[in-house]
Design a protein around this motif. Structure first.
Motif, PDB file in Angstrom:
ATOM      1  N   PRO A 179       0.872  -1.324   0.563  1.00 42.95           N
ATOM      2  CA  PRO A 179      -0.021   0.272   0.049  1.00 42.95           C
ATOM      3  C   PRO A 179       0.423   1.682  -0.090  1.00 42.95           C
ATOM      4  O   PRO A 179       1.806   1.648   0.473  1.00 42.95           O
ATOM      5  CB  PRO A 179      -1.035  -0.172   1.044  1.00 42.95           C
ATOM      6  N   CYS A 180       0.493   2.260  -0.711  1.00 39.27           N
ATOM      7  CA  CYS A 180       1.281   3.395  -0.770  1.00 39.27           C
ATOM      8  C   CYS A 180       1.162   4.420   0.630  1.00 39.27           C
ATOM      9  O   CYS A 180       0.424   4.147   1.342  1.00 39.27           O
ATOM     10  CB  CYS A 180       0.937   4.020  -1.656  1.00 39.27           C
ATOM     11  N   ASN A 181       3.047   4.018   1.090  1.00 37.33           N
ATOM     12  CA  ASN A 181       2.815   5.019   2.422  1.00 37.33           C
ATOM     13  C   ASN A 181       3.389   6.472   2.105  1.00 37.33           C
ATOM     14  O   ASN A 181       4.240   7.267   3.000  1.00 37.33           O
ATOM     15  CB  ASN A 181       4.072   3.962   3.086  1.00 37.33           C
ATOM     16  N   GLY A 182       2.705   7.272   1.161  1.00 31.50           N
ATOM     17  CA  GLY A 182       3.464   8.798   0.655  1.00 31.50           C
ATOM     18  C   GLY A 182       3.987   8.980  -0.258  1.00 31.50           C
ATOM     19  O   GLY A 182       4.405   9.819  -0.666  1.00 31.50           O
ATOM     20  N   ARG A 183       5.196   7.634  -0.156  1.00 29.77           N
ATOM     21  CA  ARG A 183       6.131   7.931  -0.551  1.00 29.77           C
ATOM     22  C   ARG A 183       6.584   6.857  -2.104  1.00 29.77           C
ATOM     23  O   ARG A 183       6.935   7.392  -3.895  1.00 29.77           O
ATOM     24  CB  ARG A 183       7.728   8.124  -0.193  1.00 29.77           C
ATOM     25  N   TYR A 184       5.884   5.156  -1.758  1.00 29.41           N
ATOM     26  CA  TYR A 184       6.344   4.448  -3.081  1.00 29.41           C
ATOM     27  C   TYR A 184       5.074   3.710  -2.342  1.00 29.41           C
ATOM     28  O   TYR A 184       4.176   3.329  -1.472  1.00 29.41           O
ATOM     29  CB  TYR A 184       7.393   3.879  -2.893  1.00 29.41           C
ATOM     30  N   GLY A 185       4.760   3.090  -3.764  1.00 29.92           N
ATOM     31  CA  GLY A 185       3.606   1.227  -3.227  1.00 29.92           C
ATOM     32  C   GLY A 185       3.053   1.465  -4.547  1.00 29.92           C
ATOM     33  O   GLY A 185       2.053   2.191  -4.230  1.00 29.92           O
ATOM     34  N   ILE A 186       2.302   0.469  -5.263  1.00 29.25           N
ATOM     35  CA  ILE A 186       1.779  -0.210  -5.504  1.00 29.25           C
ATOM     36  C   ILE A 186       0.885  -1.585  -5.327  1.00 29.25           C
ATOM     37  O   ILE A 186       1.761  -2.690  -5.106  1.00 29.25           O
ATOM     38  CB  ILE A 186       1.378  -0.213  -7.374  1.00 29.25           C
ATOM     39  N   ASN A 217       0.771  -7.044   2.311  1.00 24.87           N
ATOM     40  CA  ASN A 217       1.873  -7.543   1.725  1.00 24.87           C
ATOM     41  C   ASN A 217       3.747  -6.743   2.745  1.00 24.87           C
ATOM     42  O   ASN A 217       3.135  -5.958   3.149  1.00 24.87           O
ATOM     43  CB  ASN A 217       2.159  -6.835   0.169  1.00 24.87           C
ATOM     44  N   VAL A 218       4.042  -7.281   3.716  1.00 23.91           N
ATOM     45  CA  VAL A 218       5.030  -6.642   4.264  1.00 23.91           C
ATOM     46  C   VAL A 218       5.811  -6.356   3.562  1.00 23.91           C
ATOM     47  O   VAL A 218       6.739  -7.668   3.308  1.00 23.91           O
ATOM     48  CB  VAL A 218       5.178  -8.000   5.873  1.00 23.91           C
ATOM     49  N   PRO A 219       6.121  -5.602   3.598  1.00 25.80           N
ATOM     50  CA  PRO A 219       7.995  -5.167   3.203  1.00 25.80           C
ATOM     51  C   PRO A 219       8.848  -6.396   3.501  1.00 25.80           C
ATOM     52  O   PRO A 219       9.282  -6.126   5.321  1.00 25.80           O
ATOM     53  CB  PRO A 219       8.211  -4.419   3.518  1.00 25.80           C
ATOM     54  N   VAL A 220      10.392  -7.213   3.093  1.00 32.29           N
ATOM     55  CA  VAL A 220      10.823  -7.906   4.090  1.00 32.29           C
ATOM     56  C   VAL A 220      12.393  -7.672   3.148  1.00 32.29           C
ATOM     57  O   VAL A 220      13.125  -8.618   3.488  1.00 32.29           O
ATOM     58  CB  VAL A 220      10.330  -9.620   4.116  1.00 32.29           C
ATOM     59  N   SER A 221      12.217  -6.757   2.239  1.00 31.65           N
ATOM     60  CA  SER A 221      14.007  -6.657   1.531  1.00 31.65           C
ATOM     61  C   SER A 221      15.083  -6.360   1.474  1.00 31.65           C
ATOM     62  O   SER A 221      15.464  -6.237   0.972  1.00 31.65           O
ATOM     63  CB  SER A 221      12.650  -6.771   0.104  1.00 31.65           C
ATOM     64  N   GLY A 222      14.929  -5.757   2.493  1.00 30.43           N
ATOM     65  CA  GLY A 222      15.758  -4.328   2.906  1.00 30.43           C
ATOM     66  C   GLY A 222      15.934  -3.089   3.357  1.00 30.43           C
ATOM     67  O   GLY A 222      14.949  -2.981   4.015  1.00 30.43           O
ATOM     68  N   GLY A 223      17.208  -2.958   3.047  1.00 31.09           N
ATOM     69  CA  GLY A 223      16.964  -0.844   3.494  1.00 31.09           C
ATOM     70  C   GLY A 223      16.441  -1.301   5.165  1.00 31.09           C
ATOM     71  O   GLY A 223      17.240  -1.981   6.477  1.00 31.09           O
TER      72      GLY A 223
END
Length: 328
Positions: A179-186, A217-223
């Protein structure tokens, strides 16, 4: 002409008989390790308080921090993709040559680290060309992989995919399937590596990885997610992508995330500072474990592996249909 044959995007395989080729053919699940090469003061979170004409006033830390990642990858015999900011490449061409000569792939991260939806299509094309040209002039090789600043291809800037294909890029990694968090997300984008049809032909999209939990969809990919989560949770989620989904995952990190001694910028909000500085002192140790636990390669390696698998499946299906007279 810079335009490739986009009907079937391909990359050159590793040299036959090389150490890289042996590891390339033996790994069961190859994942992508990527680095966004930018300095600590160039991140999108600080752009409201630090203008781009001030960048030259800050001490450079990106060279030393990127070499820190290069040494870590070399210890694990891992080749990665480095999405290099054009501004960094223009000022530190030797760094880009060091990345390339170490066997890593060089991709474009734009020139000015501007969010795509804050640009017009013409501005984005100019920014893209400027970045690509300085990188190609530096390494003497085509640049075909792209990542937007802060994963900023959203529904507002989906037009950028057509421009990428028109400009000869073969792979993009700029759409975060959240989900869009204000900066990224589709949120409804395909979360695994897939081909996108554009007006200029097909383009591979390799999103940063997520896992599905409670319909999200939960981000788990870094950063920042990698720095914030317990390492055991990250390892579990990434292994789940490999085992259950039988898919490669996309991992990313920034050089400044291995630098707990970087200057603290006080002009941003408290939440912005927390996200930027949380757990910097543990990043390198966690990366060391990650690199021992999983198989990694460049983005082009993963795309080649995926293309080869699709070709084998297509050939097998064709043989089956000829033998049985049934389309599969």
């Amino acid at each position: 002409s810079r335009s490739p044959d986009v009907r079937c995007p391909q990359f050159p395989p590793p040299e036959t008989g090389s150490r890289e080729a042996r590891s390339y053919t033996s790994m069961r699940q190859l994942n992508a390790f990527t680095v966004d090469v930018e300095d600590y003061f160039q991140v999108s979170a600080f752009e409201k308080s630090i203008s781009r004409n001030q960048w030259d006033q800050f001490d450079c830390r990106v060279v030393a921090n990127t070499h820190r990642i290069l040494r870590l990858l070399d210890r694990h015999n891992v080749r990665a993709t480095f999405f290099v900011l054009g501004w960094v490449a223009r000022r530190y061409p030797r760094l880009v040559r060091d990345i390339h000569s170490s066997g890593h792939e060089v991709g474009s991260h734009g020139y000015w680290h501007r969010l795509i939806y804050h640009q017009s299509p013409e501005e984005f094309r100019d920014n893209l060309r400027r970045s690509r040209d300085v990188l190609e002039d530096t390494i003497g090789e085509r640049v075909t992989a792209h990542r937007a600043a802060s994963f900023s291809i959203t529904k507002r800037s989906i037009w950028a995919l057509d421009i990428l294909a028109e400009e000869g890029f073969l792979v993009d990694s700029s759409i975060f399937p959240t989900p869009c968090n204000g900066r990224y997300g589709i949120p409804d984008v395909e979360p695994k590596i897939h081909r996108i049809t554009t007006s200029a032909g097909p383009l591979w999209e390799f999103p940063p990885s997520v896992v599905r939990l409670a319909r999200l969809n939960v981000p788990v990919s870094g950063g920042g997610y990698f720095r914030l989560y317990p390492l055991s949770l990250t390892l579990y989620c990434l292994a789940r992508i490999n085992r259950r989904a039988r898919q490669p995952f996309m991992f990313y990190v920034h050089p400044w995330e291995l630098d707990p001694e970087q200057p603290r910028l006080r002009t941003a909000s408290r939440m912005t500072r927390f996200r930027h500085y949380v757990n910097l002192s543990t990043t390198e140790r966690k990366l060391d474990v990650l690199l021992r636990r999983f198989r990694f390669g460049r983005v082009r390696d993963v795309v080649n592996h995926r293309t080869d698998r699709e070709d084998r499946h297509s050939a097998s299906s064709d043989l089956c249909s000829r033998k049985t007279g049934v389309n599969v």
